[in-house]
Design a protein around this motif. Structure first.
Motif, PDB file in Angstrom:
ATOM      1  N   LEU A 168       3.625 -53.061  29.094  1.00 56.75           N
ATOM      2  CA  LEU A 168       3.942 -51.671  30.079  1.00 56.75           C
ATOM      3  C   LEU A 168       5.029 -52.072  30.786  1.00 56.75           C
ATOM      4  N   MET A 169       5.378 -53.303  31.417  1.00 52.98           N
ATOM      5  CA  MET A 169       6.484 -53.605  32.048  1.00 52.98           C
ATOM      6  C   MET A 169       7.574 -53.634  31.313  1.00 52.98           C
ATOM      7  N   LYS A 170       7.627 -53.809  30.143  1.00 53.27           N
ATOM      8  CA  LYS A 170       8.897 -53.837  29.070  1.00 53.27           C
ATOM      9  C   LYS A 170       9.075 -52.344  28.771  1.00 53.27           C
ATOM     10  N   LEU A 171       8.092 -51.640  28.607  1.00 46.25           N
ATOM     11  CA  LEU A 171       8.243 -50.102  28.426  1.00 46.25           C
ATOM     12  C   LEU A 171       8.949 -49.395  29.477  1.00 46.25           C
ATOM     13  N   LYS A 172       8.495 -49.605  30.716  1.00 47.04           N
ATOM     14  CA  LYS A 172       8.993 -49.040  31.903  1.00 47.04           C
ATOM     15  C   LYS A 172      10.307 -49.545  32.165  1.00 47.04           C
ATOM     16  N   MET A 173      10.732 -50.755  31.821  1.00 48.69           N
ATOM     17  CA  MET A 173      12.006 -51.315  32.067  1.00 48.69           C
ATOM     18  C   MET A 173      13.187 -50.466  31.022  1.00 48.69           C
ATOM     19  N   HIS A 174      12.756 -50.424  30.022  1.00 53.70           N
ATOM     20  CA  HIS A 174      13.800 -49.722  28.835  1.00 53.70           C
ATOM     21  C   HIS A 174      13.634 -48.346  28.816  1.00 53.70           C
ATOM     22  N   ALA A 175      12.692 -47.815  29.325  1.00 51.61           N
ATOM     23  CA  ALA A 175      12.516 -46.104  29.176  1.00 51.61           C
ATOM     24  C   ALA A 175      13.886 -45.363  29.642  1.00 51.61           C
ATOM     25  N   CYS A 176      14.021 -44.120  29.069  1.00 50.54           N
ATOM     26  CA  CYS A 176      15.200 -43.360  29.464  1.00 50.54           C
ATOM     27  C   CYS A 176      14.484 -42.104  29.668  1.00 50.54           C
ATOM     28  N   GLY A 177      14.979 -41.515  30.853  1.00 48.62           N
ATOM     29  CA  GLY A 177      14.641 -40.173  31.181  1.00 48.62           C
ATOM     30  C   GLY A 177      15.529 -39.719  32.344  1.00 48.62           C
ATOM     31  N   ASP A 178      14.790 -38.540  32.994  1.00 54.97           N
ATOM     32  CA  ASP A 178      15.567 -38.015  34.203  1.00 54.97           C
ATOM     33  C   ASP A 178      15.398 -38.946  35.342  1.00 54.97           C
ATOM     34  N   LYS A 179      16.352 -39.767  35.806  1.00 52.92           N
ATOM     35  CA  LYS A 179      16.641 -40.591  36.770  1.00 52.92           C
ATOM     36  C   LYS A 179      16.286 -40.168  38.140  1.00 52.92           C
ATOM     37  N   SER A 180      16.214 -38.572  38.199  1.00 54.20           N
ATOM     38  CA  SER A 180      16.090 -38.037  39.520  1.00 54.20           C
ATOM     39  C   SER A 180      14.732 -38.043  39.843  1.00 54.20           C
ATOM     40  N   LEU A 181      13.605 -38.147  38.537  1.00 51.53           N
ATOM     41  CA  LEU A 181      12.187 -37.868  38.987  1.00 51.53           C
ATOM     42  C   LEU A 181      11.651 -39.046  39.884  1.00 51.53           C
ATOM     43  N   PRO A 182      10.811 -38.857  40.894  1.00 49.11           N
ATOM     44  CA  PRO A 182      10.326 -39.578  41.613  1.00 49.11           C
ATOM     45  C   PRO A 182       9.395 -40.643  41.034  1.00 49.11           C
ATOM     46  N   GLN A 183       9.344 -41.830  41.046  1.00 44.21           N
ATOM     47  CA  GLN A 183       8.374 -42.730  40.527  1.00 44.21           C
ATOM     48  C   GLN A 183       6.744 -42.234  40.217  1.00 44.21           C
ATOM     49  N   THR A 184       6.332 -41.495  41.462  1.00 43.88           N
ATOM     50  CA  THR A 184       5.085 -41.152  41.415  1.00 43.88           C
ATOM     51  C   THR A 184       4.804 -39.940  40.439  1.00 43.88           C
ATOM     52  N   GLU A 185       6.000 -39.415  40.007  1.00 38.56           N
ATOM     53  CA  GLU A 185       5.681 -38.101  38.983  1.00 38.56           C
ATOM     54  C   GLU A 185       6.113 -38.759  37.587  1.00 38.56           C
ATOM     55  N   ARG A 186       6.240 -39.705  37.525  1.00 37.60           N
ATOM     56  CA  ARG A 186       6.771 -40.316  35.991  1.00 37.60           C
ATOM     57  C   ARG A 186       5.458 -40.436  35.060  1.00 37.60           C
ATOM     58  N   ILE A 187       5.689 -40.205  33.884  1.00 34.41           N
ATOM     59  CA  ILE A 187       4.545 -40.638  32.973  1.00 34.41           C
ATOM     60  C   ILE A 187       5.410 -41.175  31.955  1.00 34.41           C
ATOM     61  N   TYR A 188       4.912 -42.333  31.219  1.00 34.55           N
ATOM     62  CA  TYR A 188       5.635 -43.080  30.244  1.00 34.55           C
ATOM     63  C   TYR A 188       4.970 -42.915  28.705  1.00 34.55           C
ATOM     64  N   PHE A 189       5.884 -42.997  27.853  1.00 33.49           N
ATOM     65  CA  PHE A 189       5.394 -42.849  26.505  1.00 33.49           C
ATOM     66  C   PHE A 189       6.350 -43.692  25.813  1.00 33.49           C
ATOM     67  N   GLN A 190       5.624 -44.253  24.566  1.00 35.86           N
ATOM     68  CA  GLN A 190       6.601 -44.866  23.323  1.00 35.86           C
ATOM     69  C   GLN A 190       6.543 -43.621  22.591  1.00 35.86           C
ATOM     70  N   VAL A 191       7.754 -42.902  22.094  1.00 37.97           N
ATOM     71  CA  VAL A 191       7.887 -42.137  21.724  1.00 37.97           C
ATOM     72  C   VAL A 191       8.343 -42.287  20.039  1.00 37.97           C
ATOM     73  N   PHE A 192       7.668 -41.902  19.180  1.00 39.66           N
ATOM     74  CA  PHE A 192       8.013 -42.256  17.730  1.00 39.66           C
ATOM     75  C   PHE A 192       8.665 -41.434  17.094  1.00 39.66           C
ATOM     76  N   LEU A 193      10.009 -41.511  16.644  1.00 39.36           N
ATOM     77  CA  LEU A 193      10.796 -40.599  16.193  1.00 39.36           C
ATOM     78  C   LEU A 193      10.740 -40.230  14.637  1.00 39.36           C
ATOM     79  N   PRO A 194      11.256 -39.183  14.104  1.00 40.03           N
ATOM     80  CA  PRO A 194      11.131 -39.022  12.433  1.00 40.03           C
ATOM     81  C   PRO A 194      11.855 -39.857  11.680  1.00 40.03           C
TER      82      PRO A 194
END
Length: 110
Positions: free
Chosen positions: A39-65
């Protein structure tokens, strides 16, 4: 001599059963720790909207086509977003073609 061998065998057997019990507990601890590290590695490498507050973020491992060079990518989204917005945002982050808002069928007018 036979009594000594029997005593030594009992000690060895008790040590083996203690090792099995301790290994089971270590396994549970190791899997719990491994999950936290993942989970720590997922959060460390995750990309997304950096302006989102930490409390509203939800993390996923997205599998691409299959056609994509990457197999999966860690991403985070706002927990308050709709599924459609999440799909659109994930497609833009992964540079995927996204035509889910365009109608492909021809509607005949009378």
């Amino acid at each position: 001599m036979a009594a000594t061998q029997q005593l030594v065998q009992q000690i060895i057997d008790s040590k083996k059963s203690d090792e099995v019990k301790s290994k089971k507990r270590k396994g549970a601890k190791n899997s719990e720790t491994a999950a936290k590290v993942a989970l720590m590695k997922l959060k460390m490498h995750a990309c997304g909207d950096k302006s989102l507050p930490q409390t509203e973020r939800i993390y996923f491992q997205v599998f691409l086509p299959k056609g994509n060079k990457e197999k999966s990518k860690p991403m985070f989204f706002c927990s308050k977003w709709s599924i459609g917005k999440v799909v659109d945002f994930a497609a833009s982050l992964a540079s995927l073609k996204n035509d889910n808002n365009k109608s492909t069928s021809q509607v005949s007018q009378q």
